[in-house]
Design a protein around this motif. Structure first.
Motif, mmCIF file in Angstrom:
data_model
loop_
_atom_site.group_PDB
_atom_site.id
_atom_site.type_symbol
_atom_site.label_atom_id
_atom_site.label_comp_id
_atom_site.label_asym_id
_atom_site.label_seq_id
_atom_site.Cartn_x
_atom_site.Cartn_y
_atom_site.Cartn_z
ATOM 1 N N ASP A 43 42.924 31.639 71.567
ATOM 2 C CA ASP A 43 42.203 33.199 71.758
ATOM 3 C C ASP A 43 41.372 33.328 72.617
ATOM 4 O O ASP A 43 40.801 34.446 72.866
ATOM 5 N N ARG A 44 41.207 32.245 73.724
ATOM 6 C CA ARG A 44 40.019 32.286 74.465
ATOM 7 C C ARG A 44 40.453 32.808 75.778
ATOM 8 O O ARG A 44 41.619 32.260 76.119
ATOM 9 N N ARG A 45 39.610 33.397 76.542
ATOM 10 C CA ARG A 45 39.896 33.420 78.214
ATOM 11 C C ARG A 45 38.827 33.102 78.617
ATOM 12 O O ARG A 45 37.829 33.853 79.328
ATOM 13 N N GLN B 8 28.026 33.781 83.624
ATOM 14 C CA GLN B 8 27.272 34.906 82.585
ATOM 15 C C GLN B 8 28.161 34.962 81.268
ATOM 16 O O GLN B 8 29.494 34.663 81.370
ATOM 17 N N PRO B 9 27.491 35.117 80.005
ATOM 18 C CA PRO B 9 26.269 35.202 79.837
ATOM 19 C C PRO B 9 25.276 34.184 79.957
ATOM 20 O O PRO B 9 23.973 34.257 79.895
ATOM 21 N N ASN B 10 25.875 32.866 80.022
ATOM 22 C CA ASN B 10 25.037 31.711 79.845
ATOM 23 C C ASN B 10 24.269 31.309 78.777
ATOM 24 O O ASN B 10 23.302 31.102 78.828
ATOM 25 N N SER B 11 25.030 31.546 77.645
ATOM 26 C CA SER B 11 24.469 31.272 76.356
ATOM 27 C C SER B 11 25.037 30.250 75.701
ATOM 28 O O SER B 11 26.356 30.028 75.613
ATOM 29 N N PRO B 12 24.458 29.185 74.811
ATOM 30 C CA PRO B 12 24.856 28.050 74.481
ATOM 31 C C PRO B 12 26.339 28.542 73.101
ATOM 32 O O PRO B 12 27.220 27.532 73.326
ATOM 33 N N ILE B 13 26.181 29.640 72.695
ATOM 34 C CA ILE B 13 27.345 29.878 71.724
ATOM 35 C C ILE B 13 28.018 31.006 72.076
ATOM 36 O O ILE B 13 28.776 31.877 71.296
ATOM 37 N N VAL B 14 28.201 31.266 73.478
ATOM 38 C CA VAL B 14 28.991 32.336 73.984
ATOM 39 C C VAL B 14 29.883 31.847 75.073
ATOM 40 O O VAL B 14 29.547 31.227 75.762
ATOM 41 N N VAL B 15 31.244 31.898 74.727
ATOM 42 C CA VAL B 15 32.451 31.540 75.718
ATOM 43 C C VAL B 15 32.094 32.480 76.943
ATOM 44 O O VAL B 15 32.071 33.690 76.853
ATOM 45 N N PRO B 16 31.800 31.676 78.234
ATOM 46 C CA PRO B 16 31.698 32.769 79.236
ATOM 47 C C PRO B 16 32.421 33.838 79.772
ATOM 48 O O PRO B 16 33.769 33.592 79.688
#
Lengths: 449, 449
Positions: free
Chosen positions: B247-249, B284-292
């Motif tokens: 489900d990721r892009r 972006q957003p460059n957070s460890p738990i967010v797919v960029p």
């Protein structure tokens, strides 16, 4: 049964009750705090926008007859005390968000908690519910961890698995501490946290399983095993113009192969049993005409089974060594934030199944892939975690969506769960625990490498 | 001939003359300004450390009897005017560096320029050199472009191919403008730049060709064709824990494939005829738990032949479209900073060959892969660019190294070049120019997409 009266007897009926309309009005009102042009919200913990939505929460709790206290890590509790001295059933989630996050993640659970607590209070006032415990709606501080790591901060401090002083001294990228951010938004509390007897939380699923199966309620029986790896790829800085390709030790090319390897490792496992990601990726010196000397990145590994995470970690470390050899760079990897599978009590799952049946809606038992405030709370008190469907399974983004109908169905089931907990249905149930500690709350795994 | 006397008649003799020792002492002194623990320097344009080494340059120029002026873009000229009203032979390079850069890149050329100018002055005083032009040692502002893009700023403003006001309003990542940085280091000059008659520069090679061939002097006859591409990879932000792989892009995985493709495209060309790089890469957003959701990166393409850059660009754009399709992301690419091959005048190459022979040292003709201040200067006046060997070919890093012996050899040849230019040897030579403009200075290519 008491909880049926509190939740309303029109289950299965699509008619929206007045209290549902009130809930929906409140929920949609919160989306204006930190609203982004693309329909999301940006309310990172301890920012002005976060402070504004929390002020609304306090005011609304007051209107609903609840009294508000704030603890030292900035978690807000809206209390209804019927039984002086008895502990509390806590019901909550979080009002903070990711940068350009969705308006449902966390916020739905907090607004639903307020209304479930109000419904329980109405049931007690009407003599339909005999409370063994008191109740409180909770807005945990900093669940997202986007600005201040680690995530799930307020509930972890409450559960005693994160030291308060360590949490308060955590800094954001600008060097602002949690303590300073709480002071600047007026949420550096001095109240003791209410003693918990049980915990309940409702949240959007952030996956497609409910949507695919057409089931409106998910009941969480476990969290996935998760861990992170801090990977540093160290090459040598050189000139993008003057340095021939053969003379380079480019950290960014090597790190790009690491990112690809992190994704490819899932091919060794059954579909949908593991997820791997790189979300944070920092290049040094990050100048257009300099071949990068170093990249620091965070790998996130999550699977239903701890053994799968361990196997993926082992495969990945092997592949990283291969990349280091082929690219003539050094690659260092350090484990952190290891979170073993947590089991929610079976009695709680059964209670939630009953509460769903009371409303005439189907439910299904599933695992949570993401962390939630219920995970640390489950280590100290029996906890119940519910999911409602997420459109397309997307979350942590602005197009996150859950329908009004699904939110109302979730509120009704949550209300049923809360009234059952208040009545003492899980009074003899132990808290949940991690697989490693045999089912009881145990902190040992937090020191794991 | 006059220049022989000025440069000393001990060519081929390893004995170090007093003026060589003075040069080496000055050169090694400069390494303390912005010194890094690993033996490099960090003197980005307009910082305090950069201001300190520039103050040293002004003081040292005064001791050598030169008068100092600073123009509006902060370039410093140390002048010796023998022929009132005549234009100047400018000899220079730059004292700014990359972050954690090397102590030779730029600085060697500025310190050598000071001493070549002093030697020419001594020759004139001794009646050994009859000057047609005056002379000046130059420290160009912001050659590196690490803090303020574009690079090669001071010399481009001097040559009229970069607008002064645009340059002054350029900001660093903190929003500080060039104008503010110049004011804070006391280098916002009001003096007109001296009119140039010719230009000479010496620099470390930043490659291995001289080292491999054992030749101590390189004479640059052309610069490589270069261009950059700003590439934006746009996926969708989602949750690293909750979102299933299918489900990721993920913008970061796609961007990693782009980095790999940028390197692999060189396989289509002869070895050492092209270099490709990605130095800047922002997630972006460059957070460890967010797919960029997005990655913005800068591709740098350089080749001896413009046709090779164009072909590489075409192949790369095709491959980017393939990545976009396979990864279900959008990839946008925008050309910028296109710099056609620039030819240095053949008469200047011949002059430098003579100056090398005068010193009894071998020289070889080569291209510069990197940009230098000589490239824009060559568009307005005949210019001569010399290289000395770089150990292992490394530069833009702390272990950049050139031996004292090679530096002294370079200084002697540079002094010969400067005295020949002062005597008017290139007085009838046209300035160099780009391939596209048929050999004369022409700005048309700067508008190229």
């Amino acid at each position: 049964m008491a909880h049926q009266a509190a939740a309303g007897a029109d289950s299965g009926d699509p008619t929206v009750r007045p209290q549902d309309r009130e809930f929906l009005r409140d929920f949609h009102h919160t989306s204006r705090y930190g609203a982004t042009p693309a329909g999301g919200i940006d309310r990172q913990a301890g920012t002005a926008e976060h402070g504004q939505v929390r002020r609304w929460f306090e005011e609304r709790a007051g209107q609903l007859g609840l009294s508000v206290v704030t603890d030292a890590i900035g978690t807000i509790y809206a209390l209804r005390e019927w039984v002086p001295g008895a502990p509390f059933v806590l019901v909550g989630s979080h009002l903070d968000s990711q940068p350009r996050g969705g308006r449902f993640d966390g916020t739905y659970g907090v607004v639903a908690a307020l209304h479930a607590v109000a419904a329980a209070d109405a049931a007690v006032s009407a003599g339909l519910l005999d409370p063994r415990y008191n109740v409180a709606a909770v807005d945990w501080f900093n669940e997202e961890g986007a600005r201040f790591a680690p995530s799930i901060m307020g509930s972890s401090v409450h559960a005693g698995i994160l030291d308060l002083e360590v949490a308060l001294q955590t800094t954001d990228p600008q060097g602002v501490t949690v303590a300073q951010a709480l002071e600047s938004t007026g949420r550096r509390g001095v109240d003791p946290a209410p003693k918990a007897a049980a915990y309940a939380e409702i949240h959007i699923e952030q996956g497609r399983r409910l949507e695919r199966s057409g089931v409106p309620i998910g009941i969480v029986d476990r969290s996935w095993h998760t861990q992170k790896l801090l990977v540093s790829v160290i090459g040598e800085q050189s000139h993008t113009g003057a340095t021939l390709m053969a003379d380079r030790r480019d950290a960014l090319i090597a790190a790009s192969h690491v990112v690809v390897a992190v994704e490819e490792v899932v091919e060794e496992f059954e579909p949908e049993t593991i997820v791997t990601s790189v979300g944070k990726f920092d290049v040094q010196p990050n100048s257009p005409i300099v071949v990068p000397r170093q990249v620091d990145l965070v790998v996130d590994l999550r699977a239903d089974r701890a053994s799968d995470v361990d196997q993926a970690r082992g495969l990945l470390l092997e592949r990283l060594q291969g990349i280091a050899r082929r690219r003539d760079v050094e690659i260092e990897a350090q484990d952190f934030d290891v979170r073993p599978v947590q089991r929610f009590p079976a009695d709680g799952v059964e209670l939630a199944e009953k509460a769903s049946r009371d409303q005439g809606v189907d439910s299904t038992v599933l695992a949570t892939l993401a962390g939630h405030d219920s995970v640390p709370m489950n280590r100290i008190v029996p906890s119940v975690m519910l999911f409602v469907p997420s459109a397309d399974g997307v979350s942590h983004c602005e197009r996150e969506f859950t329908s009004d109908e699904d939110m109302v169905t979730g509120l009704r089931v949550l209300t049923g769960v809360v009234t059952r907990l208040v009545a003492g249905e899980l009074a003899d149930t132990a808290s949940g625990g991690s697989d490693e500690s045999g089912g009881a709350a145990d902190d040992r795994e937090d020191g794991r490498g």
